[in-house]
Write a protein that holds these residues in place. Structure first.
Motif, PDB file in Angstrom:
ATOM      1  N   LYS A 104       6.378  15.402  13.424  1.00 41.35           N
ATOM      2  CA  LYS A 104       7.390  14.484  13.959  1.00 41.35           C
ATOM      3  C   LYS A 104       6.925  13.033  13.929  1.00 41.35           C
ATOM      4  O   LYS A 104       7.675  12.147  14.346  1.00 41.35           O
ATOM      5  CB  LYS A 104       7.696  14.862  15.410  1.00 41.35           C
ATOM      6  N   ALA A 105       5.700  12.797  13.531  1.00 38.34           N
ATOM      7  CA  ALA A 105       5.170  11.420  13.558  1.00 38.34           C
ATOM      8  C   ALA A 105       6.037  10.516  12.696  1.00 38.34           C
ATOM      9  O   ALA A 105       6.388  10.868  11.570  1.00 38.34           O
ATOM     10  CB  ALA A 105       3.740  11.419  13.061  1.00 38.34           C
ATOM     11  N   LYS A 106       6.398   9.331  13.252  1.00 40.94           N
ATOM     12  CA  LYS A 106       7.219   8.416  12.429  1.00 40.94           C
ATOM     13  C   LYS A 106       6.315   7.658  11.461  1.00 40.94           C
ATOM     14  O   LYS A 106       6.740   7.179  10.425  1.00 40.94           O
ATOM     15  CB  LYS A 106       8.015   7.455  13.331  1.00 40.94           C
ATOM     16  N   MET A 107       5.034   7.592  11.828  1.00 40.65           N
ATOM     17  CA  MET A 107       4.099   6.929  10.911  1.00 40.65           C
ATOM     18  C   MET A 107       2.727   7.596  10.983  1.00 40.65           C
ATOM     19  O   MET A 107       2.262   7.938  12.066  1.00 40.65           O
ATOM     20  CB  MET A 107       3.974   5.459  11.290  1.00 40.65           C
ATOM     21  N   ILE A 108       2.132   7.789   9.834  1.00 40.23           N
ATOM     22  CA  ILE A 108       0.744   8.255   9.799  1.00 40.23           C
ATOM     23  C   ILE A 108      -0.017   7.270   8.928  1.00 40.23           C
ATOM     24  O   ILE A 108       0.289   7.128   7.740  1.00 40.23           O
ATOM     25  CB  ILE A 108       0.610   9.673   9.206  1.00 40.23           C
ATOM     26  N   LYS A 109      -0.945   6.550   9.544  1.00 41.98           N
ATOM     27  CA  LYS A 109      -1.703   5.607   8.726  1.00 41.98           C
ATOM     28  C   LYS A 109      -3.185   5.956   8.766  1.00 41.98           C
ATOM     29  O   LYS A 109      -3.635   6.638   9.693  1.00 41.98           O
ATOM     30  CB  LYS A 109      -1.443   4.179   9.174  1.00 41.98           C
ATOM     31  N   ALA A 110      -3.893   5.495   7.757  1.00 42.88           N
ATOM     32  CA  ALA A 110      -5.312   5.837   7.659  1.00 42.88           C
ATOM     33  C   ALA A 110      -6.128   4.588   7.386  1.00 42.88           C
ATOM     34  O   ALA A 110      -5.632   3.625   6.789  1.00 42.88           O
ATOM     35  CB  ALA A 110      -5.513   6.842   6.531  1.00 42.88           C
ATOM     36  N   SER A 111      -7.397   4.619   7.823  1.00 45.76           N
ATOM     37  CA  SER A 111      -8.268   3.460   7.591  1.00 45.76           C
ATOM     38  C   SER A 111      -8.598   3.332   6.114  1.00 45.76           C
ATOM     39  O   SER A 111      -8.937   2.262   5.637  1.00 45.76           O
ATOM     40  CB  SER A 111      -9.548   3.601   8.401  1.00 45.76           C
ATOM     41  N   ASN A 112      -8.514   4.441   5.399  1.00 46.72           N
ATOM     42  CA  ASN A 112      -8.803   4.409   3.960  1.00 46.72           C
ATOM     43  C   ASN A 112      -8.036   5.540   3.282  1.00 46.72           C
ATOM     44  O   ASN A 112      -7.980   6.645   3.813  1.00 46.72           O
ATOM     45  CB  ASN A 112     -10.313   4.588   3.719  1.00 46.72           C
TER      46      ASN A 112
END
Ligand code: FUL
Length: 494
Positions: A355-363
Motif C-alpha cells: 500500500k506504500a504510496k512511495m518507496i525510495k532507496a538511498s541507492n
C-alpha cells in the motif's frame, strides 16, 4: 602488403566490437554477479518448499520405543488401516510441499522389500509379506502432487554385517534399490545418530560413496546429513534455527555424526563457509518421533513459534507427524495442522507494504536497459513488493550500506516484517535494522538483526506509523532484496 594489414586490422576491430556487443547484450541490465557459494537449482527448489512433513513409522510405532533394538519380531508391525493417501491429504492441508518417510530407522526394519535385508515387510505376515509402503506412499505423493523423500538410517542394529566393511556395500545396494523403484526422490535423509556406546560395533561409514550412489540414481535429490552436501542439520531437535543463520558451511575436515561441527555452528552456519549447505529444522509435532498413545500434538502457539524460528530464520521446516498403529495420522494432529496452516495464511494474507504510496532507496543499481519495465528501473525498490520471486531491489556494486523507505498515505499497524534476499546470487546481508517514524517525527529502531537469507521474519512490537525504513547496515556485496512484507499477526503472542 599494406592493404592486407589494413584488412587484418579491420577484421580484428570487428572481432572486438562483436565481442563487446555480445557482452553488453548478455548483461544488458547490469545484473549483479553471484557472491560466494550459491545454491544448486535442486537446493533452490528445495528451499522454496519451506515446509515438509516427516513421518516416523515402523516397529517403534507398535512398541513405544524411540530406538528399536533391531531384534523386534517382524510381525509386530501390523497397521490395521494403512492409508498413505490420508497422509498426503493431511500434508497438503497442513501446507507441506513434500513427505519424508523413515524407510529404515535404527532398528533396521525396512518398509519396503529391500533385497539386502531379511528384516523387512517381505518377511512379515502383514499383507502376507506383499506390503510395500514406499510404493504406496510414493504413488500417493505423485497423485496428490507433492514430493516424496526418504530417510534411511546408516546406523542399523539388525544388519549382521554392521561394524564390518561389508556393511557399506550392503548400505549402498540398499540405497540403490530404494532409489531405483519409487520415482523421483527430492530429499535423501542420512541420520548421523549412533547409539552403539563405547563397547558397541564400530562402523566407518563411506559417506562419499553413499552420496555418489544417491546422486547416481537421484541426481536432483538434496542430501541431508549433519554437514550436507544438500542441506544440514540445524543442531537441535527443538525447532530452532540460529538468529544468525548463514546457509554457508565450512565442511572441510568435518563429517556427519561424531565428526560434525559443533551444534552451535550447525545452528548458525559459517560466515565464510565455502559450501552452500542450508539449515533444515527437524522437530516433532509430538514429544517423541514415533507415535505413542500417551502423547499429543503441540499447541498452535508452539507450532507458530517453531514456524517463526525455522522458516522465519532462513531454514526449511521438517515437521514430524507420526502415523499411529492404524497407519493413519490421528485427527487431533491433522486438525492442529489445519489450524496451523490457516493461521499462517491469515497472518500473511495482507502485505501492507504494497500500500506504500512511495518507496525510495538511498541507492538503486543503474540499469543500461529501459525497455524491460519501460518507465521504472529494473532494480527499483518496488520490485520487493511485487509477487515475482525473480525481481529485486539491488544496489550498485560498490554499495554495501543502503536504506529503503516506505511512505504511506495513512497510518499502518504491523508487528511482523518479512524479508527475502535473492539467494540464487548468494547470501550477502550481515547486519540490518528496521526503523519507524514516530508521531513526533523522530525515527526509532524497532529491530536490529544480522542475517536475512532465503526468508527472514522479524517479530517486533506492534507499531503504527506512516513511514518505515529497512536499513542494510552491512552487506558483503551489493544488496539484493527480492521481498519486503509488513504484516499484522493477531494470533501468535510470545
Ligand atoms: C535422530 C534419531 O536418532 C531419532 O530417532 C529421529 O529419527 C531423528 C529425526 O533423528 O538422530
Amino acid at each position: 602488403m599494406k592493404k592486407y594489414s589494413i584488412l587484418f586490422c579491420i577484421f580484428l576491430l570487428g572481432l572486438i566490437v562483436h565481442g563487446q556487443s555480445k557482452i553488453s547484450k548478455n548483461n544488458a541490465n547490469n545484473c549483479p554477479q553471484a557472491y560466494g557459494p550459491v545454491p544448486t537449482p535442486a537446493q533452490l527448489a528445495w528451499q522454496k518448499m519451506e515446509m515438509n512433513m516427516f513421518c516416523h513409522f515402523g516397529p517403534n510405532t507398535f512398541t513405544g520405543l524411540e530406538w528399536g533394538a533391531g531384534t523386534e519380531h517382524v510381525d509386530i508391525f501390523k497397521p490395521t488401516a494403512l492409508d498413505c493417501n490420508q497422509w498426503v491429504s493431511v500434508a497438503k492441508q497442513g501446507g507441506f510441499a513434500g513427505i519424508i518417510i523413515t524407510a529404515k530407522h535404527h532398528d533396521g526394519f525396512c518398509l519396503w522389500p529391500n533385497p539386502m535385508s531379511t528384516h523387512t515387510l517381505r518377511e512379515s505376515s502383514w499383507r502376507d509379506g506383499k506390503g510395500d509402503i514406499l510404493l504406496e506412499l510414493s504413488e500417493a505423493c505423485k497423485n496428490g502432487g507433492i514430493k516424496f523423500g526418504i530417510y534411511i538410517s546408516p546406523w542399523d542394529r539388525n544388519a549382521p554385517t554392521y561394524g564390518t566393511k561389508a556393511y557399506n556395500k550392503v548400505f549402498i545396494k540398499t540405497l540403490n534399490h530404494a532409489h531405483s523403484n519409487y520415482g523421483e526422490i527430492f530429499e535423501q535423509w542420512f541420520d548421523g545418530a549412533n547409539g552403539e556406546g563405547p563397547n558397541g560395533k564400530k562402523q566407518i561409514y563411506d559417506w562419499k560413496k553413499f552420496n555418489l550412489q544417491t546422486l547416481k540414481k537421484q541426481p536432483n535429490a538434496v542430501i541431508f546429513s549433519d554437514i550436507g552436501p544438500g542441506c544440514r542439520w540445524v543442531g537441535n531437535e527443538e525447532g530452532r534455527s540460529g538468529r544468525t543463520c548463514w546457509s554457508r558451511l565450512e565442511v572441510k575436515g568435518f563429517g556427519p555424526g561424531l565428526d560434525a561441527p559443533s551444534q552451535d555452528t550447525l545452528n548458525c552456519g559459517n560466515y565464510n563457509g565455502e559450501s552452500w549447505v542450508p539449515a533444515e529444522t527437524d522437530v516433532s509435532i509430538r514429544k517423541g518421533w514415533f507415535w505413542r498413545e500417551s502423547e499429543h500434538p503441540k499447541s498452535l502457539q508452539e507450532l507458530l513459534k517453531i514456524y517463526y524460528n525455522s522458516v522465519g530464520r532462513n531454514s526449511l521446516l521438517l515437521l514430524n507427524v507420526p502415523p499411529d498403529t492404524r497407519g493413519l495420522i490421528p485427527s487431533e494432529d491433522s486438525l492442529r495442522l489445519i489450524e496451523f496452516r490457516s493461521s499462517i495464511e491469515l497472518i500473511f494474507a495482507d502485505n501492507l507494504a504494497k500500500k506504500a504510496k512511495m518507496i525510495k532507496a538511498s541507492n538503486v543499481r543503474s540499469c543500461g536497459s529501459t525497455d524491460y519495465y519501460k518507465t521504472q528501473n529494473f532494480y527499483d525498490p518496488h520490485r520487493m513488493v511485487d509477487d515475482d520471486y525473480d525481481t529485486y531491489w539491488a544496489t550498485d556494486d560498490s554499495v554495501y550500506t543502503a536504506w529503503v523507505e516506505l511512505q504511506f498515505d495513512s497510518l499502518q499497524t504491523f508487528n511482523r516484517v518479512m524479508l527475502q534476499e535473492y539467494i540464487p546470487l548468494g547470501q550477502r546481508v550481515a547486519s540490518f535494522s528496521i526503523e519507524i517514524e514516530q508521531p513526533n517525527g523522530e525515527w526509532k529502531t524497532i529491530a536490529k538483526e544480522t542475517t536475512i537469507g532465503y526468508k527472514r521474519i522479524l517479530l517486533c512490537e506492534t507499531c503504527t506509523t506512516k513511514k518505515v525504513r529497512l536499513m542494510i547496515d552491512k552487506s558483503r556485496a551489493c544488496a539484493i532484496i527480492n521481498y519486503l512484507g509488513l504484516f499484522l499477526d493477531e494470533i501468535y503472542s510470545e
